[in-house]
Write an enzyme that holds these catalytic residues in place. Structure first.
Site, short mmCIF file in Angstrom:
data_model
loop_
_atom_site.label_atom_id
_atom_site.label_comp_id
_atom_site.label_asym_id
_atom_site.label_seq_id
_atom_site.Cartn_x
_atom_site.Cartn_y
_atom_site.Cartn_z
N ARG A 15 0.83 -1.20 0.00
CA ARG A 15 0.00 0.00 0.00
C ARG A 15 0.88 1.26 0.00
O ARG A 15 2.08 1.19 0.22
CB ARG A 15 -0.92 0.01 1.23
CG ARG A 15 -2.01 -1.03 1.20
CD ARG A 15 -2.76 -1.11 2.53
NE ARG A 15 -1.95 -1.69 3.60
CZ ARG A 15 -2.38 -1.87 4.85
NH1 ARG A 15 -3.60 -1.50 5.18
NH2 ARG A 15 -1.59 -2.41 5.76
N LYS A 75 1.62 2.05 7.39
CA LYS A 75 2.00 1.26 8.56
C LYS A 75 2.98 2.02 9.44
O LYS A 75 3.61 3.01 9.03
CB LYS A 75 2.63 -0.07 8.12
CG LYS A 75 1.64 -1.02 7.45
CD LYS A 75 0.46 -1.36 8.35
CE LYS A 75 0.84 -2.26 9.51
NZ LYS A 75 -0.32 -2.59 10.37
N TYR A 94 -0.95 4.49 10.76
CA TYR A 94 -1.30 3.50 11.78
C TYR A 94 -0.06 3.26 12.65
O TYR A 94 1.04 3.11 12.13
CB TYR A 94 -1.70 2.16 11.14
CG TYR A 94 -3.03 2.17 10.44
CD1 TYR A 94 -4.21 2.37 11.13
CD2 TYR A 94 -3.11 1.97 9.06
CE1 TYR A 94 -5.44 2.37 10.48
CE2 TYR A 94 -4.32 1.98 8.40
CZ TYR A 94 -5.50 2.18 9.12
OH TYR A 94 -6.70 2.19 8.47
N HIS A 96 -0.53 1.51 16.28
CA HIS A 96 -0.80 0.36 17.15
C HIS A 96 0.26 0.25 18.24
O HIS A 96 0.87 -0.80 18.46
CB HIS A 96 -0.89 -0.94 16.33
CG HIS A 96 -1.98 -0.93 15.29
ND1 HIS A 96 -3.32 -0.97 15.63
CD2 HIS A 96 -1.94 -0.86 13.95
CE1 HIS A 96 -4.05 -0.95 14.53
NE2 HIS A 96 -3.24 -0.86 13.50
N GLU A 118 -5.70 4.74 14.00
CA GLU A 118 -6.60 3.79 14.67
C GLU A 118 -7.29 4.35 15.90
O GLU A 118 -8.23 3.74 16.42
CB GLU A 118 -5.86 2.49 15.03
CG GLU A 118 -4.85 2.60 16.15
CD GLU A 118 -3.47 3.04 15.69
OE1 GLU A 118 -2.54 3.00 16.51
OE2 GLU A 118 -3.31 3.41 14.49
N SER A 134 -10.54 -2.25 8.32
CA SER A 134 -11.26 -3.31 9.02
C SER A 134 -12.21 -4.02 8.06
O SER A 134 -12.39 -5.24 8.12
CB SER A 134 -12.04 -2.73 10.20
OG SER A 134 -11.16 -2.20 11.17
N ILE A 178 -16.85 -4.04 13.02
CA ILE A 178 -16.69 -3.95 11.57
C ILE A 178 -16.05 -5.21 11.01
O ILE A 178 -16.55 -5.82 10.06
CB ILE A 178 -15.83 -2.72 11.19
CG1 ILE A 178 -16.46 -1.43 11.71
CG2 ILE A 178 -15.65 -2.66 9.67
CD1 ILE A 178 -17.78 -1.08 11.10
N VAL A 179 -14.92 -5.63 11.59
CA VAL A 179 -14.23 -6.83 11.10
C VAL A 179 -15.12 -8.05 11.20
O VAL A 179 -15.28 -8.81 10.24
CB VAL A 179 -12.92 -7.06 11.89
CG1 VAL A 179 -12.32 -8.43 11.55
CG2 VAL A 179 -11.92 -5.96 11.60
N LEU A 240 -11.65 -5.64 19.22
CA LEU A 240 -10.89 -4.39 19.25
C LEU A 240 -11.27 -3.56 20.47
O LEU A 240 -12.44 -3.34 20.75
CB LEU A 240 -11.18 -3.56 18.00
CG LEU A 240 -10.56 -2.16 17.99
CD1 LEU A 240 -9.04 -2.23 17.85
CD2 LEU A 240 -11.15 -1.29 16.88
N VAL A 267 -7.34 -11.33 13.37
CA VAL A 267 -7.27 -10.00 12.74
C VAL A 267 -6.84 -8.96 13.76
O VAL A 267 -6.38 -7.87 13.40
CB VAL A 267 -8.62 -9.64 12.10
CG1 VAL A 267 -8.53 -8.33 11.32
CG2 VAL A 267 -9.09 -10.75 11.17
N ALA A 268 -6.94 -9.27 15.04
CA ALA A 268 -6.56 -8.33 16.10
C ALA A 268 -5.08 -8.38 16.43
O ALA A 268 -4.63 -7.74 17.38
CB ALA A 268 -7.37 -8.63 17.36
N ASP A 270 -2.48 -6.99 15.26
CA ASP A 270 -1.71 -5.74 15.33
C ASP A 270 -2.01 -4.95 16.60
O ASP A 270 -1.36 -3.93 16.86
CB ASP A 270 -1.93 -4.87 14.08
CG ASP A 270 -3.38 -4.62 13.76
OD1 ASP A 270 -4.24 -4.97 14.60
OD2 ASP A 270 -3.67 -4.09 12.68
N ALA A 299 -0.14 -9.26 10.17
CA ALA A 299 -0.50 -8.00 10.81
C ALA A 299 -0.94 -6.92 9.82
O ALA A 299 -1.48 -5.89 10.23
CB ALA A 299 0.67 -7.49 11.64
N ASN A 300 -0.69 -7.13 8.55
CA ASN A 300 -1.13 -6.14 7.55
C ASN A 300 -1.88 -6.85 6.42
O ASN A 300 -1.51 -6.77 5.24
CB ASN A 300 0.06 -5.34 7.00
CG ASN A 300 1.08 -6.21 6.27
OD1 ASN A 300 1.30 -7.36 6.62
ND2 ASN A 300 1.71 -5.65 5.25
#
Length: 375
Positions: A15, A75, A94, A96, A118, A134, A178-179, A240, A267-268, A270, A299-300
């Site tokens: 990205r 990231k 982001y 985290h 985030e 997400s 959302i996820v 989250l 998915v959590a 990160d 993580a991404n």
């Protein structure tokens, strides 16, 4: 303002922090854009497109960090970038922090202004800059889970949707945000039998109203989770707590109650992960196995679909980037409560509660930092 867009250097991160359209919009407001050469190639955007939009191309990441007042990324900075970050430089990305102690201390030492996507939070509690990624990660989770359920990849050898005469896979989704919602929709669309757990009965009621009949809801507690994982083929961790570490809903001892070849997609990860045995992995080496259970903990995740992800992210971040550039970070954060909540580390001080608690660091009141910045 001089705004820099470096090329992402995290493993398999394709990205980019800003599209050519985003460059053009910021140029329209009178700002100068410095884009590292080839920064957008992984997402399908050429250097020529950035130049046509009004950006100046720079050859190296050091050039971008060295000249820019504000850095727009995707990231968190990695160790190679730490020495490049300047005091008082605004980083909009982001972070985290609650899952990265080394990163937290590095940003404190650099005395930069770290505004985390985030934790930008609206009065409705929505997280507008986390939502698009997400959505992507949630939709990807059943895809990746379905792939790793295949026997050659050490899974149970189960087709997610089954076939006539053969039951579909059972997918357990932990978290109905959302996820979790996006994961449940995609898994259900592929024909799986889906159970979604959450501690919010109101949210479960909402899901019950619009989800298809192959999605059922269940209140989340340890007993229910322990029972559900015994028959789950795929578990998606989608929990989250904004800016803080995710709680461990699946502990190490629970793995022994799962069937060999069960797949966990956290998915959590990160934010520390909601599965105790998960640790961050990369797209290059996405999985590992503990107690015959396959762990997918990239993580991404959205980095695997960079064209979609970059467009979705810029759609969300650009209005905030324009506000930061037009007003300066101090005034923008004074005027916009959502942006103020995005401040995590400022001038070497931790100003976000979840980060301070994660690493037992002193918490400084963000308002006092903003007042000080006005002097």
């Amino acid at each position: 303002m001089l705004i820099g867009v470096p090329k992402e250097i995290k493993n398999n991160e394709n990205r980019v922090g800003l599209t050519p359209a985003g460059v053009a919009e910021l140029r329209k407001h009178g700002h100068s854009l410095l884009v590292q050469a080839s920064a957008g190639e992984g997402s399908g955007f050429t250097d020529a497109e950035y130049e046509q939009a009004g950006a100046k191309l720079l050859p190296t990441i050091a050039d971008v960090y060295g000249q820019a007042e504000m850095i727009i990324k995707v990231k968190e900075p990695i160790a190679e970038e730490y020495p490049l970050i300047k005091e008082n430089q605004l980083l909009f990305t982001y972070f985290h922090f609650a899952s990265g102690e080394e990163l937290t201390h590095a940003m404190i030492a650099r005395k930069a202004i770290c505004l985390a996507y985030e934790t930008v939070e609206l009065p409705s509690r929505a997280l507008p800059l986390l939502i698009p990624m997400s959505e992507v990660a949630g939709r990807m989770a059943p895809q990746e889970g379905a792939k790793y359920l295949e026997k050659p990849l050490k899974g149970r050898g189960i087709l997610l949707g089954g076939v006539p005469g053969v039951k579909p896979a059972h997918v357990l989704v932990l978290g109905a945000g959302i996820v979790g919602t996006q994961a449940a929709k995609v898994a259900a669309g592929l024909g799986a039998q889906v159970t979604v757990m959450d501690i919010s009965l109101n949210r479960l009621r909402e899901l019950d109203d619009f989800m298809p009949k192959n999605v059922v809801t269940q209140y989340s507690n340890e007993y229910n989770i322990r029972e559900a994982i015994k028959t789950a083929d795929l578990v998606v961790g989608a929990v989250l707590i904004p800016g803080a570490k995710a709680p461990h809903l699946i502990t190490r001892d629970m793995l022994k109650t799962m069937r060999p070849g069960t797949v966990l997609v956290d998915v959590a990860v990160d934010q520390g992960g909601c599965i105790e045995t998960c640790k961050p992995t990369t797209h290059e080496n996405p999985t590992f196995i503990i107690d015959d259970v396959v762990h997918y903990c990239v993580a991404n995740m959205p980095g695997a679909v960079p064209y979609t992800s970059t467009l979705a992210l810029t759609n969300a971040t650009l209005p905030y980037a324009v506000k930061l550039a037009n007003l300066g970070w101090q005034e923008a954060c004074r005027r916009d409560e959502a942006l103020r909540l995005g401040l995590n580390v400022v001038h070497g001080e931790v100003v976000y509660k979840g980060v301070a608690e994660a690493w037992n660091l002193p918490l400084v009141d963000v308002d006092s930092v903003l007042e000080g910045a006005a002097v």
